[in-house]
Design a protein around this motif. Structure first.
Motif, PDB file in Angstrom:
ATOM      1  N   ASP A   1      16.487  29.360 -22.618  1.00 33.76           N
ATOM      2  CA  ASP A   1      17.285  28.578 -21.904  1.00 33.76           C
ATOM      3  C   ASP A   1      16.513  27.023 -20.971  1.00 33.76           C
ATOM      4  N   ASP A   2      15.433  27.111 -20.997  1.00 33.35           N
ATOM      5  CA  ASP A   2      14.838  26.158 -20.822  1.00 33.35           C
ATOM      6  C   ASP A   2      13.768  25.963 -21.885  1.00 33.35           C
ATOM      7  N   LEU A   3      13.609  24.627 -22.965  1.00 33.79           N
ATOM      8  CA  LEU A   3      13.350  24.386 -23.608  1.00 33.79           C
ATOM      9  C   LEU A   3      11.581  23.177 -22.727  1.00 33.79           C
ATOM     10  N   PRO A   4      11.836  22.887 -22.113  1.00 31.86           N
ATOM     11  CA  PRO A   4      10.986  22.028 -21.781  1.00 31.86           C
ATOM     12  C   PRO A   4       9.658  23.059 -20.727  1.00 31.86           C
ATOM     13  N   ARG A   5      10.910  23.902 -19.850  1.00 29.99           N
ATOM     14  CA  ARG A   5       9.822  25.436 -19.244  1.00 29.99           C
ATOM     15  C   ARG A   5       9.311  25.957 -20.194  1.00 29.99           C
ATOM     16  N   ALA A   6      10.243  26.266 -21.486  1.00 31.34           N
ATOM     17  CA  ALA A   6       8.961  26.877 -22.420  1.00 31.34           C
ATOM     18  C   ALA A   6       7.874  25.970 -22.873  1.00 31.34           C
ATOM     19  N   LYS A   7       8.122  24.981 -23.123  1.00 27.60           N
ATOM     20  CA  LYS A   7       7.114  24.129 -23.752  1.00 27.60           C
ATOM     21  C   LYS A   7       5.522  23.732 -22.907  1.00 27.60           C
ATOM     22  N   ARG A   8       6.019  24.228 -22.027  1.00 27.05           N
ATOM     23  CA  ARG A   8       4.587  24.288 -20.325  1.00 27.05           C
ATOM     24  C   ARG A   8       4.651  25.253 -20.397  1.00 27.05           C
ATOM     25  N   PHE A   9       5.062  26.207 -20.727  1.00 26.51           N
ATOM     26  CA  PHE A   9       4.215  28.132 -20.492  1.00 26.51           C
ATOM     27  C   PHE A   9       3.512  27.822 -21.806  1.00 26.51           C
ATOM     28  N   TYR A  10       3.963  27.712 -23.304  1.00 24.75           N
ATOM     29  CA  TYR A  10       3.155  28.026 -23.915  1.00 24.75           C
ATOM     30  C   TYR A  10       2.088  27.472 -24.883  1.00 24.75           C
ATOM     31  N   THR A  11       2.072  26.028 -23.782  1.00 23.05           N
ATOM     32  CA  THR A  11       1.541  25.065 -24.206  1.00 23.05           C
ATOM     33  C   THR A  11       0.229  25.146 -23.185  1.00 23.05           C
ATOM     34  N   ASP A  12       0.177  25.254 -21.736  1.00 20.37           N
ATOM     35  CA  ASP A  12      -0.868  25.878 -20.305  1.00 20.37           C
ATOM     36  C   ASP A  12      -1.069  26.821 -20.272  1.00 20.37           C
ATOM     37  N   ALA A  13      -0.362  28.180 -20.304  1.00 19.67           N
ATOM     38  CA  ALA A  13      -0.612  28.853 -19.862  1.00 19.67           C
ATOM     39  C   ALA A  13      -0.730  30.119 -20.879  1.00 19.67           C
ATOM     40  N   LEU A  14      -0.617  29.928 -22.507  1.00 14.11           N
ATOM     41  CA  LEU A  14      -1.113  30.774 -23.222  1.00 14.11           C
ATOM     42  C   LEU A  14      -1.681  29.552 -24.275  1.00 14.11           C
TER      43      LEU A  14
ATOM     44  N   LEU B   1      -1.337  27.421 -26.570  1.00 13.70           N
ATOM     45  CA  LEU B   1      -0.846  27.581 -28.123  1.00 13.70           C
ATOM     46  C   LEU B   1      -0.612  26.235 -28.391  1.00 13.70           C
ATOM     47  N   ASN B   2      -0.605  25.561 -29.396  1.00 11.84           N
ATOM     48  CA  ASN B   2       0.105  24.511 -30.212  1.00 11.84           C
ATOM     49  C   ASN B   2       1.038  24.587 -30.643  1.00 11.84           C
ATOM     50  N   VAL B   3       1.579  23.241 -29.464  1.00 15.53           N
ATOM     51  CA  VAL B   3       3.363  23.492 -29.621  1.00 15.53           C
ATOM     52  C   VAL B   3       3.373  22.505 -29.573  1.00 15.53           C
ATOM     53  N   SER B   4       4.352  22.262 -30.959  1.00 11.98           N
ATOM     54  CA  SER B   4       5.590  20.647 -30.921  1.00 11.98           C
ATOM     55  C   SER B   4       6.850  20.754 -31.084  1.00 11.98           C
TER      56      SER B   4
ATOM     57  N   GLY C   1      14.923  19.827 -32.692  1.00  8.87           N
ATOM     58  CA  GLY C   1      15.581  20.833 -31.713  1.00  8.87           C
ATOM     59  C   GLY C   1      15.088  21.562 -30.969  1.00  8.87           C
ATOM     60  N   GLY C   2      13.665  22.093 -31.250  1.00  6.29           N
ATOM     61  CA  GLY C   2      13.219  23.445 -30.389  1.00  6.29           C
ATOM     62  C   GLY C   2      11.963  23.345 -30.527  1.00  6.29           C
ATOM     63  N   LEU C   3      10.893  24.335 -30.746  1.00  2.18           N
ATOM     64  CA  LEU C   3       9.099  24.084 -30.380  1.00  2.18           C
ATOM     65  C   LEU C   3       9.353  24.669 -31.679  1.00  2.18           C
ATOM     66  N   ARG C   4       7.996  24.253 -32.416  1.00  2.00           N
ATOM     67  CA  ARG C   4       7.261  25.606 -32.708  1.00  2.00           C
ATOM     68  C   ARG C   4       5.876  25.805 -32.087  1.00  2.00           C
ATOM     69  N   LEU C   5       5.491  26.620 -32.594  1.00  2.00           N
ATOM     70  CA  LEU C   5       4.469  27.145 -32.236  1.00  2.00           C
ATOM     71  C   LEU C   5       3.580  27.432 -33.127  1.00  2.00           C
ATOM     72  N   ARG C   6       2.956  27.383 -33.223  1.00  2.00           N
ATOM     73  CA  ARG C   6       1.661  27.279 -34.558  1.00  2.00           C
ATOM     74  C   ARG C   6       0.601  28.872 -33.783  1.00  2.00           C
ATOM     75  N   LEU C   7       0.549  29.706 -34.707  1.00  2.00           N
ATOM     76  CA  LEU C   7      -0.627  30.906 -33.758  1.00  2.00           C
ATOM     77  C   LEU C   7      -1.466  30.903 -34.438  1.00  2.00           C
TER      78      LEU C   7
ATOM     79  N   PHE D   1       9.367  29.976 -34.538  1.00  2.00           N
ATOM     80  CA  PHE D   1      10.638  28.870 -34.211  1.00  2.00           C
ATOM     81  C   PHE D   1      11.288  29.301 -32.614  1.00  2.00           C
ATOM     82  N   VAL D   2      11.739  28.515 -31.869  1.00  2.00           N
ATOM     83  CA  VAL D   2      11.979  28.670 -30.406  1.00  2.00           C
ATOM     84  C   VAL D   2      12.836  27.475 -29.877  1.00  2.00           C
ATOM     85  N   TYR D   3      13.993  28.020 -30.022  1.00  2.00           N
ATOM     86  CA  TYR D   3      15.123  27.020 -29.912  1.00  2.00           C
ATOM     87  C   TYR D   3      16.083  27.348 -28.871  1.00  2.00           C
TER      88      TYR D   3
END
Length: 125
Positions: A14-27, A29-32, A36-42, A49-51
Motif C-alpha cells: 500500500d505504500d511503495l516508499p515505506r516498502a522500499k525502506r523496509f526491504y532495503t534497511d531491515a532485510l 536486499l538489493n532494491v531498485s 512503477g514498482g520495486l524489484r527485489l533481488r534475492l 516484483f512489488v507493486y
C-alpha cells in the motif's frame, strides 16, 4: 507447447516508499525502482516484483520465504532491525523468539509494513 524466457513472483503493497525502506534497511536486499514498482533481488539471483495497489489487502498466507543457514541468527538480526516476529499458539506454536520448531521445517514468520507475511526458513530442514 508453452515456452517462456523466465519468471518472477509479485505481490502488492500500500505504500511503495515505506516498502522500499523496509526491504532495503531491515532485510538488506538489493532494491531498485522499476516499472512503477520495486524489484527485489534475492540472494539466489531470483527477482520479486512489488507493486503499489491503493486498495491493497495483505494475503493471509506467506508470500515470500527466505532460506537461511542459521534461523536463530537470522531472527536476531531481523529483530535488531526493528522487525517483530509473529507468535502463534496451537498447532503452529512458536517459541519466545517467534520460531516454530515442530514437525516440518523450522520457520519464523514476520510481516512487511503492508501486512504481507514473510518468513525465514532454516536451510537444514
Amino acid at each position: 507447447m508453452f515456452t517462456h524466457s523466465g519468471s518472477f513472483s509479485s505481490f502488492s503493497v500500500d505504500d511503495l516508499p515505506r516498502a522500499k525502506r523496509f526491504y532495503t534497511d531491515a532485510l538488506n536486499l538489493n532494491v531498485s525502482e522499476e516499472m512503477g514498482g520495486l524489484r527485489l533481488r534475492l540472494g539466489n539471483g531470483d527477482d520479486v516484483f512489488v507493486y503499489p495497489k491503493p486498495d491493497h489487502v495483505p494475503a493471509t498466507f506467506t508470500v515470500l520465504n527466505f532460506i537461511v543457514d542459521d534461523i536463530d541468527k537470522a531472527v536476531a538480526e531481523i529483530t535488531n532491525a526493528g522487525v517483530q516476529f509473529e507468535h502463534y499458539e496451537g498447532e503452529l506454536q512458536t517459541d519466545d523468539k517467534g520460531i516454530f520448531r515442530g514437525e516440518g521445517p523450522t520457520i519464523a514468520w514476520f510481516k512487511d509494513p503492508a501486512g504481507n507475511i514473510l518468513s525465514v526458513v532454516d536451510a537444514q530442514e
